[in-house]
Motif scaffolding. Structure first.
Motif, PDB file in Angstrom:
ATOM      1  N   GLN A 136       0.852  -1.189   0.000  1.00 24.56           N
ATOM      2  CA  GLN A 136       0.000   0.000   0.000  1.00 24.56           C
ATOM      3  C   GLN A 136       0.887   1.237   0.000  1.00 24.56           C
ATOM      4  N   GLY A 137       0.273   2.413   0.184  1.00 21.12           N
ATOM      5  CA  GLY A 137       1.041   3.646   0.020  1.00 21.12           C
ATOM      6  C   GLY A 137       2.141   3.818   1.051  1.00 21.12           C
ATOM      7  N   ARG A 138       1.839   3.494   2.308  1.00 22.22           N
ATOM      8  CA  ARG A 138       2.853   3.688   3.351  1.00 22.22           C
ATOM      9  C   ARG A 138       4.038   2.755   3.168  1.00 22.22           C
TER      10      ARG A 138
ATOM     11  N   GLU B 159       6.265   4.473   0.902  1.00 26.21           N
ATOM     12  CA  GLU B 159       7.027   5.474   1.669  1.00 26.21           C
ATOM     13  C   GLU B 159       8.159   4.795   2.433  1.00 26.21           C
TER      14      GLU B 159
ATOM     15  N   PHE C 154       0.943  13.882   4.698  1.00 24.47           N
ATOM     16  CA  PHE C 154      -0.054  12.930   5.188  1.00 24.47           C
ATOM     17  C   PHE C 154       0.496  12.227   6.442  1.00 24.47           C
TER      18      PHE C 154
ATOM     19  N   THR D 154       0.894   9.143   7.525  1.00 25.37           N
ATOM     20  CA  THR D 154       1.889   8.057   7.420  1.00 25.37           C
ATOM     21  C   THR D 154       3.206   8.600   6.853  1.00 25.37           C
ATOM     22  N   THR D 155       3.083   9.587   5.987  1.00 25.68           N
ATOM     23  CA  THR D 155       4.282  10.201   5.398  1.00 25.68           C
ATOM     24  C   THR D 155       5.092  10.876   6.498  1.00 25.68           C
TER      25      THR D 155
ATOM     26  N   THR E 226       1.949  16.730  -2.044  1.00 25.10           N
ATOM     27  CA  THR E 226       0.841  15.797  -1.912  1.00 25.10           C
ATOM     28  C   THR E 226      -0.315  16.275  -2.789  1.00 25.10           C
TER      29      THR E 226
ATOM     30  N   ASN F 283      -4.416  16.051   1.135  1.00 23.18           N
ATOM     31  CA  ASN F 283      -5.414  15.336   1.944  1.00 23.18           C
ATOM     32  C   ASN F 283      -5.649  16.050   3.266  1.00 23.18           C
TER      33      ASN F 283
ATOM     34  N   ASP G 231       3.405  12.739  -3.614  1.00 25.53           N
ATOM     35  CA  ASP G 231       2.583  11.773  -2.897  1.00 25.53           C
ATOM     36  C   ASP G 231       1.251  11.806  -3.625  1.00 25.53           C
TER      37      ASP G 231
ATOM     38  N   ALA H  81      -1.654   9.863  -4.033  1.00 24.55           N
ATOM     39  CA  ALA H  81      -2.847   9.050  -3.769  1.00 24.55           C
ATOM     40  C   ALA H  81      -4.072   9.508  -4.562  1.00 24.55           C
ATOM     41  N   ARG H  82      -4.240  10.825  -4.712  1.00 24.27           N
ATOM     42  CA  ARG H  82      -5.423  11.331  -5.423  1.00 24.27           C
ATOM     43  C   ARG H  82      -5.023  12.212  -6.603  1.00 24.27           C
TER      44      ARG H  82
ATOM     45  N   SER I  73      -0.661   5.466  -3.062  1.00 27.98           N
ATOM     46  CA  SER I  73      -1.595   4.551  -2.435  1.00 27.98           C
ATOM     47  C   SER I  73      -2.646   4.220  -3.471  1.00 27.98           C
TER      48      SER I  73
ATOM     49  N   LYS J  19      -5.059   2.456  -3.254  1.00 31.06           N
ATOM     50  CA  LYS J  19      -6.363   2.275  -2.634  1.00 31.06           C
ATOM     51  C   LYS J  19      -7.259   3.493  -2.826  1.00 31.06           C
ATOM     52  N   LYS J  20      -6.684   4.571  -3.270  1.00 31.98           N
ATOM     53  CA  LYS J  20      -7.471   5.770  -3.554  1.00 31.98           C
ATOM     54  C   LYS J  20      -7.733   5.832  -5.067  1.00 31.98           C
TER      55      LYS J  20
END
Ligand code: PLP
Length: 458
Positions: A99-101, A104, A124, A126-127, A181, A185, A214, A216-217, A254, A256-257
């Motif tokens: 996953q994203g983390r 990282e 973020f 986790t970042t 990012t 987020n 980063d 994710a989106r 990530s 998942k997004k």
């Protein structure tokens, strides 16, 4: 008559959800130590905890699962994913992670050392966690506008070039890279403009630094560039993505997004030296290089998901739903981070529960009230999430205190949005009766929000 808006898909499979009573919910939230992460999902009616890994895959993605190649090394699904990512971003090198983390963790293991400073826009959690756990500093250079939740500016996720330049001028030798990012987020799902990405690139070049997105989106960010930034209305989402990533050196993702899968992530880069450095950590932490943390079938579904989600209609359907929910909050006068971002509503708890002091965590209190009201699970993005200062160990009360209600991709209908808005209105209408917040009974030293135990104050 102009035809109204409608979703760009129809539904092939449904999953029942269940309502509960207030008595049940009061018991359940108590058993969960007033932390919604510790609720069972079956105790939730409409789940707005996160948009991470909660989306519905398409028929094409489910079909791709069946075509996954599970070869340990050199799987066809890896190359299909790599080709898709190269087509969308221009990056040649790919490391899949679970996953994203994990992306990282692998990349930062190679790049972030003790004493380093990593400037960026509202890292973020986790970042930030992966930076701080290496005894390095995540330096926030977000524009000040992001702090004012009522200000309507189109790109509130931007990096402040002045803050970034100051950081670069003062600490150039300690900065391994700049992180941007997209979308931002933590600041409320707020987008970053192409113009701002160009400014960051120019500063990075001036100081000879690399830029990590980063991402994710990233697709939602591209949608906002298309719909809000001058000169992009006629470009496709894929063209905008290529232009965005041309301004970066690498990405952590990530999936998942905006990858539209339930699990997965990756690192992609144009630089062989970063790839070589990260490889060394991928093998022990994640797995062999052509699967990292993913199944072949999951890489196959991700390749399709990335392709689908960089098409305008899919993004328009999604963001339209988030904007619909925001329009209902407008109708009821409920304050949230404006303008609404891409994946969630961020209700400004400090403007709702005005009589609850910071030390009693207003946004967490509102999150609990919303759950008790209607079984709707939001999530505190505020003072609990902000954790303690790693040096002074004081709570960090400097940022915003939001209740985030995420909208899962392709999962709920606009009727569910109506229920969320009505439940919020009910809590909002009795806000003056909510006079005390919560206190922390137990917390973990890092990323405490997932496991924190709380007690309501009387
Ligand atoms: C979700 C997210 C991450 C971490 O990804 P996971 O898949 O949850 O590990 C990193 N950065 C941003 C901006 C995110 O939204």
């Amino acid at each position: 008559m102009e035809l109204p808006f409608a979703e760009s898909w129809k539904i092939k499979m449904v999953e029942p959800i269940r309502k509960s009573t207030r008595e049940e919910r009061e018991q359940w939230i108590k058993e969960a130590n007033y932390n919604v992460f510790q609720l069972k999902a079956d105790q939730v009616y409409i789940d707005g905890l996160t948009d991470s890994g909660t989306g519905a895959m398409s028929d094409r993605q489910w079909a791709a699962l069946m075509m996954g190649d599970e070869s340990y090394a050199g799987a066809r699904s890896f190359y299909e994913l790599k080709d898709t990512i190269t087509r969308i971003t221009g990056f040649e090198y790919l490391i899949p992670t679970h996953q994203g983390r994990a992306a990282e963790n692998v990349l930062f293991s190679a790049l972030v050392t003790e004493g380093a400073i990593v400037p960026g826009n509202s890292h973020f959690d986790t970042t930030k966690g992966h930076i701080e756990s290496r005894k390095a500093v995540a330096l926030d250079c977000t524009v000040d506008e992001a702090k004012n939740t009522q200000l309507e500016v189109p790109f509130k996720g931007n990096v402040d070039p002045k803050k970034l330049e100051k950081a670069l001028a003062e600490h150039a030798d300690k900065i391994p890279f700049i992180i941007v990012t997209i979308t931002n987020n933590t600041a409320g799902g707020q987008p970053v403009s192409m113009q701002n990405l160009r400014e960051v690139r120019a500063l990075a070049d001036k100081y000879n630094k690399r830029v990590l997105f980063d991402s994710a989106r990233f697709a939602e960010n591209a949608y906002f560039i298309k719909t809000r930034e001058e000169g992009y209305a006629d470009k496709t989402i894929k063209e905008i993505c290529r232009e965005m990533f041309a301004l970066a050196d690498a990405m952590t993702m990530s999936a998942k997004k905006d990858g539209l899968v339930n699990m997965g992530g990756f690192i992609a880069t144009r630089w062989e030296d970063w790839y070589e450095a990260a490889k060394k950590f991928c093998i022990p932490f994640e797995g062999y290089l052509t699967y990292g943390g993913m199944n072949g079938r999951d890489m196959a579904a991700l390749a399709v998901g990335l392709d689908e989600n960089t098409e305008f209609d899919n993004l328009h359907t999604r963001i339209h739903q988030v904007q619909y929910l925001a329009s209902l909050l407008d109708e009821y006068g409920i304050p949230y981070q404006r303008p609404v971002g891409g994946h969630a509503i961020f209700v400004d708890a400090s403007k709702v529960l005005t009589q609850i002091p910071k030390e009693e965590f207003p946004a967490q209190t509102l999150t609990i009230e919303l759950y008790k009201e209607a079984g709707i699970r939001g999530c505190e993005i505020g003072y609990i999430l902000a954790d303690r200062d790693p040096i002074t160990r004081e709570n960090r009360f400097g940022g915003n205190d939001f209740v985030r209600i995420c909208v899962a991709r392709r999962v709920y209908t606009d009727n569910h949005m109506k229920v969320i808005a009505a439940a919020l209105k009910n809590v909002y209408d009795r806000r003056n009766e909510i006079t005390r917040g919560v206190e922390i009974v137990w917390e973990a030293p890092l990323m405490r929000h997932f496991t924190v135990k709380l007690r309501p104050l009387k």
